[in-house]
Scaffold this motif. Structure first.
Motif, PDB file in Angstrom:
ATOM      1  N   VAL A 124       0.861  -1.195   0.000  1.00 26.55           N
ATOM      2  CA  VAL A 124       0.000   0.000   0.000  1.00 26.55           C
ATOM      3  C   VAL A 124       0.890   1.236   0.000  1.00 26.55           C
ATOM      4  CG1 VAL A 124      -1.768   1.304   1.249  1.00 26.55           C
ATOM      5  CG2 VAL A 124      -1.901  -1.181   1.160  1.00 26.55           C
ATOM      6  N   THR A 125       0.560   2.187  -0.865  1.00 23.46           N
ATOM      7  CA  THR A 125       1.315   3.448  -0.928  1.00 23.46           C
ATOM      8  C   THR A 125       0.367   4.618  -0.688  1.00 23.46           C
ATOM      9  OG1 THR A 125       0.988   3.619  -3.330  1.00 23.46           O
ATOM     10  CG2 THR A 125       3.012   2.553  -2.575  1.00 23.46           C
ATOM     11  N   ALA A 126       0.919   5.697  -0.125  1.00 20.38           N
ATOM     12  CA  ALA A 126       0.135   6.922   0.093  1.00 20.38           C
ATOM     13  C   ALA A 126       0.853   8.071  -0.601  1.00 20.38           C
ATOM     14  CB  ALA A 126       0.017   7.215   1.585  1.00 20.38           C
ATOM     15  N   SER A 127       0.103   8.904  -1.307  1.00 22.59           N
ATOM     16  CA  SER A 127       0.716  10.012  -2.033  1.00 22.59           C
ATOM     17  C   SER A 127       0.328  11.348  -1.420  1.00 22.59           C
ATOM     18  CB  SER A 127       0.298   9.990  -3.504  1.00 22.59           C
ATOM     19  OG  SER A 127      -1.041  10.433  -3.629  1.00 22.59           O
ATOM     20  N   PHE A 133       1.024  -2.470   8.709  1.00 23.43           N
ATOM     21  CA  PHE A 133       0.067  -3.570   8.673  1.00 23.43           C
ATOM     22  C   PHE A 133       0.054  -4.283  10.020  1.00 23.43           C
ATOM     23  CE2 PHE A 133       0.148  -3.346   4.030  1.00 23.43           C
ATOM     24  CZ  PHE A 133      -1.148  -3.768   3.702  1.00 23.43           C
ATOM     25  N   ASP A 134      -1.066  -4.948  10.305  1.00 25.69           N
ATOM     26  CA  ASP A 134      -1.118  -5.797  11.500  1.00 25.69           C
ATOM     27  C   ASP A 134      -0.560  -7.176  11.129  1.00 25.69           C
ATOM     28  OD1 ASP A 134      -3.192  -7.058  10.078  1.00 25.69           O
ATOM     29  OD2 ASP A 134      -4.251  -7.563  11.931  1.00 25.69           O
ATOM     30  N   ASP A 191      -2.096  15.368  10.033  1.00 29.19           N
ATOM     31  CA  ASP A 191      -3.201  16.075  10.697  1.00 29.19           C
ATOM     32  C   ASP A 191      -3.406  15.597  12.131  1.00 29.19           C
ATOM     33  OD1 ASP A 191      -4.045  13.545  10.107  1.00 29.19           O
ATOM     34  OD2 ASP A 191      -5.869  14.137   9.035  1.00 29.19           O
ATOM     35  N   GLY A 192      -2.556  14.682  12.624  1.00 27.45           N
ATOM     36  CA  GLY A 192      -2.672  14.198  14.003  1.00 27.45           C
ATOM     37  C   GLY A 192      -3.670  13.080  14.185  1.00 27.45           C
ATOM     38  N   ALA A 193      -4.226  12.557  13.086  1.00 24.15           N
ATOM     39  CA  ALA A 193      -5.231  11.489  13.186  1.00 24.15           C
ATOM     40  C   ALA A 193      -4.604  10.145  12.835  1.00 24.15           C
ATOM     41  CB  ALA A 193      -6.388  11.767  12.242  1.00 24.15           C
ATOM     42  N   VAL A 194      -5.131   9.090  13.481  1.00 22.78           N
ATOM     43  CA  VAL A 194      -4.743   7.710  13.152  1.00 22.78           C
ATOM     44  C   VAL A 194      -5.991   7.011  12.647  1.00 22.78           C
ATOM     45  CG1 VAL A 194      -3.851   5.520  14.036  1.00 22.78           C
ATOM     46  CG2 VAL A 194      -2.941   7.664  14.930  1.00 22.78           C
ATOM     47  N   ARG A 195      -5.895   6.403  11.480  1.00 25.85           N
ATOM     48  CA  ARG A 195      -7.034   5.674  10.911  1.00 25.85           C
ATOM     49  C   ARG A 195      -6.649   4.220  10.683  1.00 25.85           C
ATOM     50  NH1 ARG A 195     -11.337   8.633   9.036  1.00 25.85           N
ATOM     51  NH2 ARG A 195     -11.075  10.885   9.175  1.00 25.85           N
ATOM     52  N   VAL A 196      -7.625   3.338  10.843  1.00 20.49           N
ATOM     53  CA  VAL A 196      -7.405   1.905  10.617  1.00 20.49           C
ATOM     54  C   VAL A 196      -8.336   1.458   9.501  1.00 20.49           C
ATOM     55  CG1 VAL A 196      -7.346  -0.392  11.656  1.00 20.49           C
ATOM     56  CG2 VAL A 196      -6.796   1.614  13.050  1.00 20.49           C
ATOM     57  N   TRP A 197      -7.772   0.692   8.546  1.00 20.81           N
ATOM     58  CA  TRP A 197      -8.524   0.243   7.363  1.00 20.81           C
ATOM     59  C   TRP A 197      -8.485  -1.279   7.278  1.00 20.81           C
ATOM     60  CZ3 TRP A 197     -10.277   4.573   4.756  1.00 20.81           C
ATOM     61  CH2 TRP A 197      -9.601   5.775   5.014  1.00 20.81           C
ATOM     62  N   ASP A 198      -9.606  -1.848   6.869  1.00 17.17           N
ATOM     63  CA  ASP A 198      -9.644  -3.276   6.564  1.00 17.17           C
ATOM     64  C   ASP A 198      -9.374  -3.417   5.058  1.00 17.17           C
ATOM     65  OD1 ASP A 198     -10.444  -5.888   5.837  1.00 17.17           O
ATOM     66  OD2 ASP A 198     -11.661  -6.043   7.659  1.00 17.17           O
ATOM     67  N   VAL A 199      -8.174  -3.925   4.687  1.00 17.44           N
ATOM     68  CA  VAL A 199      -7.803  -3.963   3.262  1.00 17.44           C
ATOM     69  C   VAL A 199      -8.430  -5.158   2.540  1.00 17.44           C
ATOM     70  CG1 VAL A 199      -5.635  -2.700   3.541  1.00 17.44           C
ATOM     71  CG2 VAL A 199      -5.625  -5.178   3.773  1.00 17.44           C
ATOM     72  N   VAL A 200      -9.028  -6.082   3.302  1.00 20.67           N
ATOM     73  CA  VAL A 200      -9.698  -7.225   2.669  1.00 20.67           C
ATOM     74  C   VAL A 200     -11.153  -6.866   2.352  1.00 20.67           C
ATOM     75  CG1 VAL A 200     -10.368  -9.649   2.937  1.00 20.67           C
ATOM     76  CG2 VAL A 200      -8.182  -8.843   3.869  1.00 20.67           C
ATOM     77  N   GLN A 201     -11.862  -6.312   3.365  1.00 20.51           N
ATOM     78  CA  GLN A 201     -13.271  -5.940   3.170  1.00 20.51           C
ATOM     79  C   GLN A 201     -13.437  -4.541   2.579  1.00 20.51           C
ATOM     80  OE1 GLN A 201     -15.680  -8.109   3.751  1.00 20.51           O
ATOM     81  NE2 GLN A 201     -14.262  -9.661   4.559  1.00 20.51           N
ATOM     82  N   LEU A 253      -4.762  -2.167   8.209  1.00 22.55           N
ATOM     83  CA  LEU A 253      -3.698  -1.210   7.905  1.00 22.55           C
ATOM     84  C   LEU A 253      -3.962   0.051   8.714  1.00 22.55           C
ATOM     85  CD1 LEU A 253      -1.296  -0.337   5.918  1.00 22.55           C
ATOM     86  CD2 LEU A 253      -3.100   0.790   4.607  1.00 22.55           C
ATOM     87  N   ALA A 254      -2.944   0.504   9.450  1.00 17.83           N
ATOM     88  CA  ALA A 254      -3.067   1.761  10.209  1.00 17.83           C
ATOM     89  C   ALA A 254      -2.303   2.844   9.465  1.00 17.83           C
ATOM     90  CB  ALA A 254      -2.492   1.583  11.609  1.00 17.83           C
ATOM     91  N   THR A 255      -2.922   4.038   9.363  1.00 20.67           N
ATOM     92  CA  THR A 255      -2.237   5.175   8.736  1.00 20.67           C
ATOM     93  C   THR A 255      -2.205   6.333   9.730  1.00 20.67           C
ATOM     94  OG1 THR A 255      -4.320   5.969   7.771  1.00 20.67           O
ATOM     95  CG2 THR A 255      -2.950   4.562   6.392  1.00 20.67           C
ATOM     96  N   GLY A 256      -1.036   6.956   9.824  1.00 24.58           N
ATOM     97  CA  GLY A 256      -0.884   8.131  10.683  1.00 24.58           C
ATOM     98  C   GLY A 256      -0.634   9.342   9.806  1.00 24.58           C
TER      99      GLY A 256
END
Length: 800
Positions: A82-85, A117-118, A130-140, A124-127
């Motif tokens: 996973v990449t972030a731009s 990744f877990d 903006d000071g926020a942490v988000r968690v994503w389910d990359v399968v669903q 997948l956790a992204t920091g």
């Protein structure tokens, strides 16, 4: 001269890029897969994937938005990347195929700074900044958590290694480590013990212990059951990464007991192993000289038993984890390439001097890289002795180094010398034997350094350390910086080029002045002796290359063509041609006899500082400020062979065409003429058809039997013919056939038909107007003829 005359018939006409050594890593995160076979790293807008064994780039992945990559992570099962731009988009890649499988908005209000990744590869956790942490389910494919409350940029996120505990750790600008519970969607604890930015979090295999490192020069061991710090270890350097070592003995690393040991990488530039219980350093690497050695990253691939560290000057070093034995080296980014040389008797390696105290040696066949340490400041110039095993370097640190490569391709420093009072900007080796070298410096002097005989024999190794060189002669040569020195092929003459706009000729070994070459309007960047004739070439900042006679110091020729400074010049084709490189990023090939620029090679984007030709004269090497090193191959013979083959093929086809026309096989003749892509030849065939007694039927039958692509080509040719009043009748005849027998829909489907019609209309109108005027004039002439009353001729007188 006889040899030079023999070489005249073998002028070069072109070079092609055979190989490019480009930057693949410009700072940021690097990661190994679990097997240790692939290396992932960021380079601007791309994530590059390298094959560790060969050093070759397998994939270069770029998001559709073409923005800089700010973070990436590879899943623990090595399947998902996973990449972030900077455009706030997240991309999920099937990286082995190089394709994006999913693209979604990050929802962060500022770029993603870190991700992880877990252990199950599903979360997948992204920091974000903006000071926020988000968690994503990359399968669903949905967002599961959003944690707020951290001040400033989140620069670190990590999941607990036990997926059953559902814990996420993050660190932000406030130096504390936050523990988030995914189950309760809340912050369980704030671990505050660091006084500066936390740079890494790593966990023990059982998941009970966590190690954090920081720029506050301490590492802290945490008990994850009680979430308390159990040990603080002062490591006396700003730590960029810490790695927990497997709990097993490793005598080479000083690990003798089964307790907790960890490894640190930081601004001292060495990997060090610490025992957590006692806080003692049990092993440290040897410190290497020079700046840019600070370590910025370190990661462990446990399954592969490999450890990867990254230096501040973008070199990637791969170690065997149990012994810290260096396995591989990669040069990620060379910044500004200042000089390049071929190495080895068969030019199998190249050595690169870049904006760094380190030299980089690349093996051309396998892309293997060696990083050489010896100078303490930027290396400015290189040269290589005739046999190719010994080479020399000079640097801003006022010193010179002599290096030797063995048959295995390993390079070691065998001699060092110092004596100049300013930067040593140019160096040249003796041409006949490995007996001496000459250096030129910003202190306006030239020094001659004899080499001990022991250095040239391959048997001596570097075991006793480098030999200390002493200068035999020193000569004040110019009033300004000396930019270039060159030794004649017979080792008896020395040429120097300076910023004072002159070149000078000296007799060796006493350095007696023989004469001055003056005529350039700006400083000289390069001087070079011809390998065959008594001629010197000079390259100057005035944009010209000049050739000078050594006998009377007169200027023989001037080559103008570069738009800016000419930085390097080299003789090729046995002294009958020149290669020059300039600060306009161009490399030019010149033929000396007629002053002609045969070819301009444009592959660099900035100043081309380095230029060197191979022993066999079939390759050239260039290095530039755009961080690229390019290997050029002489393709003159290949192109000439292709041209000859093309000419022969054209002759055969022309003969075949003549035979077909003679036999009145018009369809085959027209098809062959169209395949040759020559409008005039096709016109000849149409004219031959029109000379036939049954021209209309033959033309119609022939044109209608053509394939669609052939009809499209014929229509394009008609546009060309129609512009000329002599050939417009053939064009109109072909157009008449197409318009009468092809449906409008089919004609409109032809490739480029609209452009062809737009070009045909104005000329067709002009031809019809001309024909109308001619018809009008002919009708008027006919009318006049019928209406003219001719006087009756008088009868002839009767004969008497």
């Amino acid at each position: 001269m006889a040899e030079a005359a023999a070489g005249v018939g073998r002028f070069k006409s072109n070079y092609a890029v055979e190989r490019k050594i480009e930057p693949f890593y410009k700072g940021g995160k690097v990661q190994l897969d679990q097997t240790g076979q692939h290396l992932f790293c960021v380079c601007g807008t791309r994530v590059n994937i390298l094959d560790v064994a060969s050093g070759t780039m397998l994939q270069s992945l770029e998001q559709e938005d073409q923005e800089d990559i700010t973070a990436f992570d590879l899943s623990p099962d090595d399947k998902v990347l996973v990449t972030a731009s900077r455009a706030l988009l997240l991309a999920q890649w099937a990286w082995q195929e190089g394709s994006i499988t999913r693209l979604w908005k990050a929802i962060h209000t500022a770029p993603v700074a870190t991700m992880a990744f877990d252990p199950t590869s599903t979360l997948l956790a992204t920091g974000g900044c903006d000071g926020a942490v988000r968690v994503w389910d990359v399968v669903q494919h949905y967002g599961t958590h959003h944690f707020r409350g951290s001040p400033g940029v989140i620069h670190l996120v990590a999941f607990h290694p036990d997926p059953a505990r559902l814990l996420l750790f993050s660190s932000a600008a406030d130096t504390s480590i936050r523990v988030w519970s995914l189950q309760d969607r809340s912050c369980l604890a704030m671990l505050t013990a660091h006084y500066s930015a936390v740079t890494s979090l790593t966990f023990s295999a059982d998941g009970h212990t966590m190690l954090s490192s920081g720029r506050d020069k301490i590492c802290i061991v945490w008990d994850l059951q009680s979430l308390q710090a159990t040990r603080t270890v002062p490591v006396f350097e700003s730590v960029e990464a810490a790695v927990l070592l497997p709990e097993e003995p490793a005598p080479e690393l000083g690990v003798k007991s089964a307790g907790l040991h960890f490894l640190t990488a930081g601004d001292q530039g060495t990997l060090r192993v610490w025992e957590a219980a006692s806080g003692q350093c049990v092993h440290a690497q040897r410190q290497l000289p020079g700046p840019g050695r600070e370590l910025t990253h370190c990661t462990l691939a446990r399954a592969a038993g490999l450890l990867l560290s990254v230096t501040a000057d973008h070199n990637l070093l791969l170690y065997e984890a149990r012994s810290l034995q260096l396995q591989k080296q990669f040069a990620g980014y060379s910044e500004e390439v200042l000089d390049v040389r071929f190495l080895g008797p068969k030019d199998s390696h190249v050595v690169v001097a870049s904006n760094s105290p380190c030299l980089k040696v690349f093996e051309l066949q396998t892309s293997a890289c060696q990083i050489l340490h010896g100078h303490t400041d930027i290396v400015l110039a290189l040269d290589v002795f005739r046999k190719g095993w010994l080479f020399v370097s000079c640097a801003k640190d006022q010193s010179i180094c002599v290096w030797r490569m063995n048959k295995a391709g390993e390079v070691a420093c065998v001699a060092q010398g110092s004596g100049h009072t300013h930067s040593v900007g140019t160096i040249c080796c003796s041409r006949l034997k490995e007996t001496f070298l000459v250096t030129g410096s910003q202190d306006c002097t030239v020094k001659l350094w004899p080499l001990p005989e022991a250095l040239s024999s391959k048997s001596t190794g570097p075991d006793g350390g480098p030999v200390l060189l002493q200068a035999q002669a020193t000569q004040h040569c110019h009033d300004k910086d000396i930019n270039s020195v060159a030794i004649a092929p017979n080792d008896k003459l020395l040429a120097t080029g300076s910023q004072d706009r002159t070149a000078k000729l000296w007799a060796l070994p006493q350095c007696q002045l023989l004469g001055v070459f003056s005529g350039h309007r700006r400083g000289l960047w390069c001087v070079q002796f011809s390998p065959m004739d008594q001629v010197l070439a000079t390259a100057s900042a005035d944009g010209t290359v000049k050739l000078w006679a050594l006998q009377d110091f007169s200027c023989l020729k001037t080559f103008e063509g570069h738009d800016a400074s000419v930085l390097k010049v080299a003789f090729v084709s046995r002294g009958t041609q020149l290669l020059s490189s300039g600060s306009d990023g161009l490399v030019k090939l010149w033929t000396i006899k007629n002053n002609e620029c045969v070819r301009t090679l444009d592959a660099h984007e900035d100043k081309v500082w380095g230029l060197h030709c191979s022993r066999l004269d079939d390759h050239a090497l260039t290095g530039a400020s755009d961080s690229c090193v390019i290997l050029w191959k002489d393709v003159t013979e290949v192109e000439q062979a292709e041209e000859q083959a093309k000419r022969e093929e054209q002759m055969v086809k022309q003969q075949e065409l003549d035979n077909l026309l003679h036999e009145k096989r018009y369809l085959q003749a027209l098809g062959l003429a169209i395949s040759l892509d020559r409008p005039h030849t096709v016109l000849t065939v149409i004219q031959a058809i029109q000379r036939d007694p049954e021209a209309c039927e033959k033309l119609e039958a022939t044109v209608l039997q053509l394939r669609r692509d052939q009809k499209e080509a014929l229509l394009r040719f008609c546009v060309t013919w129609n512009t000329n009043s002599r050939h417009c009748h053939e064009a109109q005849a072909v157009l008449a056939v197409l318009l009468q027998h092809e449906a409008p829909e089919e004609l409109l489907a032809y490739d480029g038909v609209r452009a062809s019609l737009e070009a045909l209309l104005p000329y067709t109108e002009r031809h019809f107007q001309r024909l109308s005027r001619m018809l009008q004039a002919a009708t008027f002439l006919d009318f006049l003829w019928h209406n003219m009353k001719l006087p009756t001729l008088p009868a002839a007188p009767a004969a008497l």
